[in-house]
Every structure is written in structure tokens, then in C-alpha cells.
Design an enzyme around this catalytic site. Structure first.
Site, short mmCIF file in Angstrom:
data_model
loop_
_atom_site.label_atom_id
_atom_site.label_comp_id
_atom_site.label_asym_id
_atom_site.label_seq_id
_atom_site.Cartn_x
_atom_site.Cartn_y
_atom_site.Cartn_z
CE1 TYR A 212 4.68 -11.14 -22.84
CE2 TYR A 212 4.86 -10.74 -20.49
CZ TYR A 212 5.31 -10.53 -21.77
OH TYR A 212 6.38 -9.71 -21.98
CG HIS B 63 -1.51 1.33 1.52
ND1 HIS B 63 -2.33 1.98 0.62
CD2 HIS B 63 -1.42 2.15 2.60
CE1 HIS B 63 -2.71 3.14 1.15
NE2 HIS B 63 -2.17 3.26 2.34
CG HIS C 31 -0.02 7.54 1.02
ND1 HIS C 31 -0.09 8.28 2.17
CD2 HIS C 31 -0.78 6.42 1.24
CE1 HIS C 31 -0.86 7.64 3.06
NE2 HIS C 31 -1.28 6.50 2.52
CG HIS D 57 -5.71 6.55 1.74
ND1 HIS D 57 -6.31 5.89 2.78
CD2 HIS D 57 -4.38 6.28 1.86
CE1 HIS D 57 -5.40 5.30 3.53
NE2 HIS D 57 -4.21 5.52 2.99
ZN LIG Z 1 -2.32 4.93 3.56
#
Ligand SMILES: [Zn+2]
Length: 220
Positions: A216, A100, A102, A163
Site C-alpha cells: 500500500y 516511547h 505514556h 507503563h
Molecule cells: Zn516510560
């Protein structure tokens, strides 16, 4: 990830992936987080980066083990976003690792509540005809987890409104590579939009590409 990969090696890999995320320019500072699934000796859950620590100061012992019931085990507190990591692992047995970030361009699009449409064939690398943008919810909440899980249905990446973004895959290296790809696509889409309205590939053409991606590359 092989079944024999030790927990120590996984902890080291989580730290290395978090450092690589920043080194590759898809995250800055302490934001973002990384996790890898851990199922062994009766433990069912994942290993995740701790909250609020610079990655350069994070050691394998700082990585926190969190069970699928949400119990954290370790000297540190887990990332404030542990709930969406848990939510994803619960419903996606195919997912072995989550990154995760930004990332600037992906996040800029997410602030416009803009999905990444089929402007480039590589959008299919995330598993579908588009890369969705999950609706906004406060960080760390179950509501954000529910939105992320829904946006990832049939996909391996999504944006999070106001976010950032999430990339998931079978391994940490593959999840990191996908996050880099999503940020690259977000930057291309952003730049194309500066000049006009990008021409989108048809659903039929994206289905052709998705089919090709399924076969692929090198066999495992
Ligand atoms: Zn975050």
C-alpha cells in the site's frame, strides 16, 4: 533517513519529535522519550532525549549520544529508558527511530495488561494481527528491555504493562505517526469496550490486510 543527514539535523529532529509528541496529545509532561539511530565515523549507537528535562527547554546540544555498549556521550544524562532503546536497535536493524510515550488510552489498556486485538483492520499497521502488551518490569531495567524486545518481535509497536507504549520505524516522523495511530486504536478499542465486547476480525482477514499493507502507498 538519508545517509547524508547530519548529526546536527538528527539532534534537531529528535527535539522536534519530542515536542510534537506532546503537542499531538500522545504524551504529557516530561515522561516519554525519543531516539534516532546514529552510525557514522566509527560511532555505532543512537541519539536520545535527556532525562528529566521539559522538552520545551531541550536544545539539540542536550540530546545525548549513547553507544550500543551503553556509553553515554554528552553534557546531559540520557533518558532513564535508554536500555530498551539500545536493546531494540541491537536486534532490529530495520529500526531507525523509536518513540516511547505514556499516551493515556494505550497506557490505560496496558494497566489492564490488555493487548490490542484485531478489533479494527488498522491494528495491522503495527505489523501483525495484534499489538502485544509486554509484561511489567521496573522502568530503566534490562528486564524491561528484554520484555519490550520480545513484545516487538514481528511488530513495530507494543504496550508496556503499567507503563506506556513503544512505536518504532525507519524514521522519526514515521515512528511518531505510528505512535499516534496506536493511541488512536487504543482509544477506539477502549470506547468500544464500554459498550460491549468488540467483534474481532479473523486471522485470515488480518492476513489479507497485512498483505495489502505491504504493497500500500506510494513507492519510496
Ligand atoms: Zn516510560
Amino acid at each position: 533517513m538519508s545517509a547524508s543527514t547530519s548529526e546536527r539535523a538528527l539532534r534537531e529532529a529528535v527535539v522536534a519529535t519530542a515536542l510534537a509528541m506532546n503537542a499531538q496529545g500522545i504524551n504529557r509532561g516530561k515522561s516519554g522519550n525519543v531516539s534516532v539511530r546514529l552510525s557514522k565515523n566509527g560511532f555505532d549507537g543512537f541519539l536520545i532525549t535527556p532525562t528529566g528535562m521539559p522538552y520545551a527547554d531541550t536544545t539539540p546540544d542536550d540530546i545525548v549520544a549513547v553507544t550500543t555498549n551503553g556509553e553515554a556521550r554528552g553534557a546531559r544524562l540520557p533518558s532513564s529508558e535508554w536500555r530498551f532503546h539500545r536493546g531494540i536497535y541491537r536486534v532490529r536493524p530495520d529500526v531507525g527511530a523509536i518513540v516511547h510515550t505514556h499516551a493515556p488510552f494505550a497506557t490505560a489498556l496496558a494497566c489492564l495488561h490488555c493487548e490490542i486485538p484485531s478489533f479494527h483492520y488498522m491494528v495491522a499497521v503495527a505489523g501483525g494481527r495484534n499489538i502485544r502488551c509486554a509484561p511489567y518490569a521496573t522502568f530503566g531495567t534490562q528486564e524491561l528491555s528484554d520484555h519490550a524486545v520480545a513484545a516487538l518481535e514481528g511488530r513495530n509497536a507494543c504496550l508496556l504493562a503499567n507503563h506506556g507504549m513503544i512505536a518504532v520505524s525507519t524514521s522519526l516522523s514515521a515512528a511518531l505517526a505510528l505512535a499516534v495511530e496506536v493511541e488512536t486504536l487504543a482509544e477506539m478499542y477502549w470506547r468500544a469496550r464500554q459498550q460491549g465486547e468488540p467483534v474481532l476480525l479473523s486471522s485470515e482477514e488480518m492476513d489479507v490486510v497485512l498483505d495489502k499493507f505491504r504493497t500500500y502507498g506510494q513507492p519510496d
